[in-house]
Design a protein around this motif. Structure first.
Motif, PDB file in Angstrom:
ATOM      1  N   GLU A 277      48.751  28.165  18.703  1.00 32.27           N
ATOM      2  CA  GLU A 277      47.412  28.729  18.804  1.00 32.27           C
ATOM      3  C   GLU A 277      46.545  27.690  19.509  1.00 32.27           C
ATOM      4  OE1 GLU A 277      43.891  30.654  15.976  1.00 32.27           O
ATOM      5  OE2 GLU A 277      45.771  29.953  15.101  1.00 32.27           O
ATOM      6  N   PRO A 278      46.325  27.857  20.823  1.00 30.29           N
ATOM      7  CA  PRO A 278      45.655  26.801  21.596  1.00 30.29           C
ATOM      8  C   PRO A 278      44.277  26.442  21.056  1.00 30.29           C
ATOM      9  CG  PRO A 278      46.632  28.443  23.045  1.00 30.29           C
ATOM     10  CD  PRO A 278      46.707  28.998  21.657  1.00 30.29           C
ATOM     11  N   PHE A 279      43.951  25.161  21.181  1.00 31.81           N
ATOM     12  CA  PHE A 279      42.648  24.595  20.844  1.00 31.81           C
ATOM     13  C   PHE A 279      42.310  24.714  19.364  1.00 31.81           C
ATOM     14  CE2 PHE A 279      42.283  26.075  25.334  1.00 31.81           C
ATOM     15  CZ  PHE A 279      42.340  24.817  25.923  1.00 31.81           C
ATOM     16  N   THR A 280      43.337  24.731  18.533  1.00 29.21           N
ATOM     17  CA  THR A 280      43.137  24.669  17.089  1.00 29.21           C
ATOM     18  C   THR A 280      43.849  23.432  16.550  1.00 29.21           C
ATOM     19  OG1 THR A 280      45.109  26.013  16.608  1.00 29.21           O
ATOM     20  CG2 THR A 280      42.997  27.165  16.856  1.00 29.21           C
ATOM     21  N   VAL A 281      43.253  22.823  15.540  1.00 27.83           N
ATOM     22  CA  VAL A 281      43.802  21.617  14.923  1.00 27.83           C
ATOM     23  C   VAL A 281      43.818  21.825  13.409  1.00 27.83           C
ATOM     24  CG1 VAL A 281      43.590  19.120  14.679  1.00 27.83           C
ATOM     25  CG2 VAL A 281      42.784  20.237  16.775  1.00 27.83           C
ATOM     26  N   GLU A 282      44.959  21.527  12.811  1.00 27.78           N
ATOM     27  CA  GLU A 282      45.072  21.691  11.359  1.00 27.78           C
ATOM     28  C   GLU A 282      44.415  20.513  10.654  1.00 27.78           C
ATOM     29  OE1 GLU A 282      48.652  21.469   8.205  1.00 27.78           O
ATOM     30  OE2 GLU A 282      48.877  23.058   9.732  1.00 27.78           O
ATOM     31  N   GLU A 283      43.602  20.835   9.656  1.00 29.64           N
ATOM     32  CA  GLU A 283      42.861  19.793   8.955  1.00 29.64           C
ATOM     33  C   GLU A 283      43.756  18.995   8.014  1.00 29.64           C
ATOM     34  OE1 GLU A 283      39.973  22.174   7.018  1.00 29.64           O
ATOM     35  OE2 GLU A 283      41.278  22.750   5.354  1.00 29.64           O
ATOM     36  N   ALA A 284      43.320  17.780   7.721  1.00 26.19           N
ATOM     37  CA  ALA A 284      43.977  16.918   6.745  1.00 26.19           C
ATOM     38  C   ALA A 284      42.901  16.370   5.816  1.00 26.19           C
ATOM     39  CB  ALA A 284      44.728  15.781   7.427  1.00 26.19           C
ATOM     40  N   GLU A 285      43.262  16.162   4.581  1.00 24.18           N
ATOM     41  CA  GLU A 285      42.306  15.688   3.577  1.00 24.18           C
ATOM     42  C   GLU A 285      42.512  14.193   3.333  1.00 24.18           C
ATOM     43  OE1 GLU A 285      40.804  17.593  -0.524  1.00 24.18           O
ATOM     44  OE2 GLU A 285      42.832  16.746  -0.641  1.00 24.18           O
ATOM     45  N   VAL A 286      41.432  13.443   3.387  1.00 28.91           N
ATOM     46  CA  VAL A 286      41.477  12.007   3.118  1.00 28.91           C
ATOM     47  C   VAL A 286      40.749  11.748   1.805  1.00 28.91           C
ATOM     48  CG1 VAL A 286      40.773   9.712   3.903  1.00 28.91           C
ATOM     49  CG2 VAL A 286      41.607  11.404   5.551  1.00 28.91           C
ATOM     50  N   VAL A 287      41.435  11.061   0.877  1.00 30.11           N
ATOM     51  CA  VAL A 287      40.873  10.755  -0.432  1.00 30.11           C
ATOM     52  C   VAL A 287      40.550   9.268  -0.484  1.00 30.11           C
ATOM     53  CG1 VAL A 287      41.222  10.837  -2.924  1.00 30.11           C
ATOM     54  CG2 VAL A 287      42.283  12.579  -1.456  1.00 30.11           C
ATOM     55  N   TYR A 288      39.289   8.942  -0.727  1.00 28.52           N
ATOM     56  CA  TYR A 288      38.841   7.552  -0.744  1.00 28.52           C
ATOM     57  C   TYR A 288      39.022   6.940  -2.135  1.00 28.52           C
ATOM     58  CZ  TYR A 288      36.871   8.308   3.867  1.00 28.52           C
ATOM     59  OH  TYR A 288      36.721   8.566   5.206  1.00 28.52           O
ATOM     60  N   PRO A 289      39.009   5.606  -2.221  1.00 28.21           N
ATOM     61  CA  PRO A 289      39.221   4.946  -3.524  1.00 28.21           C
ATOM     62  C   PRO A 289      38.216   5.354  -4.594  1.00 28.21           C
ATOM     63  CG  PRO A 289      39.447   3.356  -1.735  1.00 28.21           C
ATOM     64  CD  PRO A 289      38.955   4.625  -1.121  1.00 28.21           C
ATOM     65  N   ASP A 290      36.999   5.718  -4.198  1.00 26.34           N
ATOM     66  CA  ASP A 290      35.989   6.118  -5.185  1.00 26.34           C
ATOM     67  C   ASP A 290      36.094   7.583  -5.576  1.00 26.34           C
ATOM     68  OD1 ASP A 290      35.153   7.327  -2.890  1.00 26.34           O
ATOM     69  OD2 ASP A 290      33.212   6.325  -2.761  1.00 26.34           O
ATOM     70  N   GLY A 291      37.123   8.281  -5.066  1.00 26.58           N
ATOM     71  CA  GLY A 291      37.333   9.678  -5.426  1.00 26.58           C
ATOM     72  C   GLY A 291      36.773  10.685  -4.442  1.00 26.58           C
ATOM     73  N   ARG A 292      35.971  10.225  -3.477  1.00 31.09           N
ATOM     74  CA  ARG A 292      35.429  11.140  -2.475  1.00 31.09           C
ATOM     75  C   ARG A 292      36.557  11.715  -1.615  1.00 31.09           C
ATOM     76  NH1 ARG A 292      33.005   9.041   1.510  1.00 31.09           N
ATOM     77  NH2 ARG A 292      33.635   6.885   1.095  1.00 31.09           N
ATOM     78  N   THR A 293      36.363  12.926  -1.134  1.00 33.57           N
ATOM     79  CA  THR A 293      37.334  13.535  -0.221  1.00 33.57           C
ATOM     80  C   THR A 293      36.615  14.011   1.039  1.00 33.57           C
ATOM     81  OG1 THR A 293      37.090  15.742  -1.211  1.00 33.57           O
ATOM     82  CG2 THR A 293      38.804  14.294  -2.128  1.00 33.57           C
ATOM     83  N   CYS A 294      37.289  13.883   2.159  1.00 33.69           N
ATOM     84  CA  CYS A 294      36.742  14.345   3.432  1.00 33.69           C
ATOM     85  C   CYS A 294      37.846  15.045   4.208  1.00 33.69           C
ATOM     86  CB  CYS A 294      36.205  13.176   4.255  1.00 33.69           C
ATOM     87  SG  CYS A 294      34.705  12.436   3.604  1.00 33.69           S
TER      88      CYS A 294
END
Length: 587
Positions: A277-294
């Motif tokens: 599916e051109p021009f689409t990117v699958e997201e990934a979740e990053v979990v920081y040491p303080d518990g935040r997620t982005c």
């Protein structure tokens, strides 16, 4: 950067190299050279070495340093096609995985000691060919050398997602506790052994210094304990990508989160057109040491509203240019633009590929390029001024002519030099020189801005000591001195320096030159408003053979016979006299 066979990709609208050159200029680029690998080798190493080299045409294109989206063939082709209105600027979308659970990268607190930040994304169902694969690897290397500052700010890791399993852990461990099989190696090594192994590697040895003195090294594991990479040095062999790779996991570790986001956006946007599916990117979740997620990549376009006064852009465009036309021009530069309902403003959508756009002025620069610099009408300036040479430069030019008439040859030396040149070799302490230091010098020869012209002239004499004697050299140029009263903490100072090198010191020659300079400057001998010299002590000069020069009551410099140790340290063998004065007080 060299792009191979680019002409074929544009054959549908280009008919000659001249047209492509013109297209590059219109787009804000410069076609530097049309050559081939064989021609390059032939020029540099001779025709014999060039035998058997490729004759494939290479187009050498100068790309602005802040246009990371033009560092690969995909970005360049896409930009030119949008500019020629052969396609619309794509909109890049971040999508959730079909399974519903994104890949997760967990950052531990141990990474704070080395590289605290990380971002990630997935290119799902991508199709590689040999050309695409080569371009993918080449873009990584170009980003590493450019925005990543040779991996010191950001390091990119790309992995075959089908050979590993998440969630992934980004942590830091003592080098002895890290063991894995690195890329293209036959056995496992500890991190300590790898640092020793790569000290002789022509490519990787340049990056070892980034972490080798750290107590812990960064490392990324998958859920089974397999090492993905030890950034910023090397990836693991298990997860290496190939032509058969279908799903690519991209991680960027960094000490600068903003740069990491830019690099990740650039990697995924340039190659997501090859996904199912051109021009689409699958997201990934990053979990920081303080518990935040982005969730990454961000891929959220920035919207900037241009006010109507900016359209004039200091007279760049004629007033008849409509708001709609300017919006069309911006759209040609991959900046989707729409006119607001009142017709007085333009809303500009900045795609994630254009990290260089940070202000409305950047947008108007693109509008000017799309308009065409050659299309800007010639107009008479509204103000009339008469150009004139700066008084200091005018004085310098007059002195140069008369010094040359006095039998001295002008030299032009580097404004940067080593600490040794302005301190040790002149028998001075570096702390006394008020020198401005370069924070990251490329070579030992360029560590500081010069504080005196004398060292450069002595190096010039040393390089020409086989020439017939005597050698009479002079230079009138700026030196740089620290000055806390200036807003930049330093100032330029225009000085005159001359040396006389012969079998005898020739103090009388240098003294006579000083008298001639004062005569030209209309300063008479004597105290008060005239000039005079008096004995002085200076470690650079021979004891008892140094004088300080005073003009109009102020010290302006020194002259004398150089100390034998100074002569020896510049690899000279004969006596030398020197004159060094400040000419700015005579303006």
């Amino acid at each position: 950067f060299l792009f191979s066979n680019i002409k074929m990709l544009f054959s549908f609208f280009l008919s000659a190299d001249e047209e492509f050159d013109e297209l590059c200029f219109e787009f804000g680029l410069e076609l530097d050279e049309i050559t081939s690998e064989k021609d390059i080798i032939s020029r540099e190493q001779g025709n014999t070495k060039a035998e058997g080299a490729s004759d494939v045409i290479l187009y050498k294109i100068d790309v602005p340093a802040n246009r990371y989206d033009l560092l690969c063939l995909e970005g360049l082709v896409r930009g030119l096609q949008v500019f020629k209105q052969k396609m619309e600027a794509p909109r890049y979308r971040r999508v959730s995985p079909a399974s519903g659970e994104p890949q997760r990268l967990v950052i531990t607190e141990e990474t704070a000691a080395v590289r605290p930040h990380a971002v990630a994304a997935v290119l799902r169902n991508i199709t590689f060919t040999q050309e695409r694969y080569d371009s993918f690897i080449e873009l990584q290397e170009k980003l590493h050398q450019n925005v990543c500052r040779k991996r010191t700010l950001v390091a990119i890791g790309t992995h075959d997602l089908d050979t590993i399993s998440g969630p992934f852990t980004y942590t830091a461990k003592p080098p002895g506790d890290i063991r894995f099989k690195p890329l293209n190696q036959a056995k496992e090594y500890t991190a300590q052994e790898l640092m020793s192994l790569y000290k002789t590697d022509s490519h990787l040895r340049h990056y070892l210094h980034i972490i080798e003195d750290k107590p812990v090294y960064p490392v990324i594991y998958d859920s089974n304990g397999i090492v993905l990479s030890m950034p910023p040095i090397i990836n693991g062999d298990r997860s290496k990508i190939s032509l058969n790779t279908k799903n690519v996991f991209i991680e960027c570790t960094a000490i600068d989160l903003t740069k990491a986001k830019i690099v990740l956006d650039m990697m995924v946007t340039m190659f997501c057109e090859y996904c199912e599916e051109p021009f689409t990117v699958e997201e990934a979740e990053v979990v920081y040491p303080d518990g935040r997620t982005c969730l990454y990549p961000v891929l959220c376009p920035l919207t900037i509203t241009l006010q109507s006064p900016l359209f004039v852009c200091n007279g760049l465009f004629v007033s008849s240019e409509s708001t709609e036309h300017i919006a069309q021009l911006l759209t040609k530069m991959c900046l989707r633009s729409e006119v607001t309902s009142d017709g007085k403003q333009i809303e500009v959508e900045i795609p994630p590929t254009r990290s260089d756009v940070i202000h409305a002025c950047d947008i108007m620069e693109d509008a000017a390029m799309a308009y065409g610099f050659n299309n800007i009408p010639r107009t008479t300036p509204r103000t009339y001024t008469v150009a004139n040479q700066l008084p200091l430069n005018n004085l310098s030019e007059l002195l140069r002519q008369d010094l040359a008439a006095a039998g001295f040859t002008e030299a032009l030396t580097f404004a940067l030099c080593s600490q040794e040149d302005i301190a040790d070799k002149l028998l001075k302490n570096i702390s006394e020189t008020r020198a401005c230091h370069i924070s990251n010098p490329k070579t030992a020869e360029f560590q500081v801005a010069r504080t005196t012209l004398l060292s450069g002239l002595l190096k010039t004499v040393a390089a020409n000591r086989k020439m017939p004697l005597p050698l009479r050299l002079f230079e009138i140029s700026d030196v740089v001195l620290k000055d806390e009263t200036k807003d930049v903490g330093a100032r330029n100072n225009r000085r005159l320096c001359a040396v006389y090198y012969n079998k005898s010191p020739g103090f009388e020659v240098i003294h006579g030159l000083m008298d001639r300079v004062m005569q030209l400057l209309e300063v008479k001998p004597g105290q008060g408003n005239g000039y005079h010299i008096q004995a002085a002590d200076d470690s650079t000069f021979f004891p008892g053979r140094c004088a300080e020069i005073f003009a109009r009551g102020k010290s302006i410099g020194r002259l004398g016979v150089l100390h034998p140790n100074v002569i020896n340290r510049f690899e000279l063998t004969m006596p030398c006299s020197a004159l060094d004065i400040d000419i700015e007080p005579f303006l």
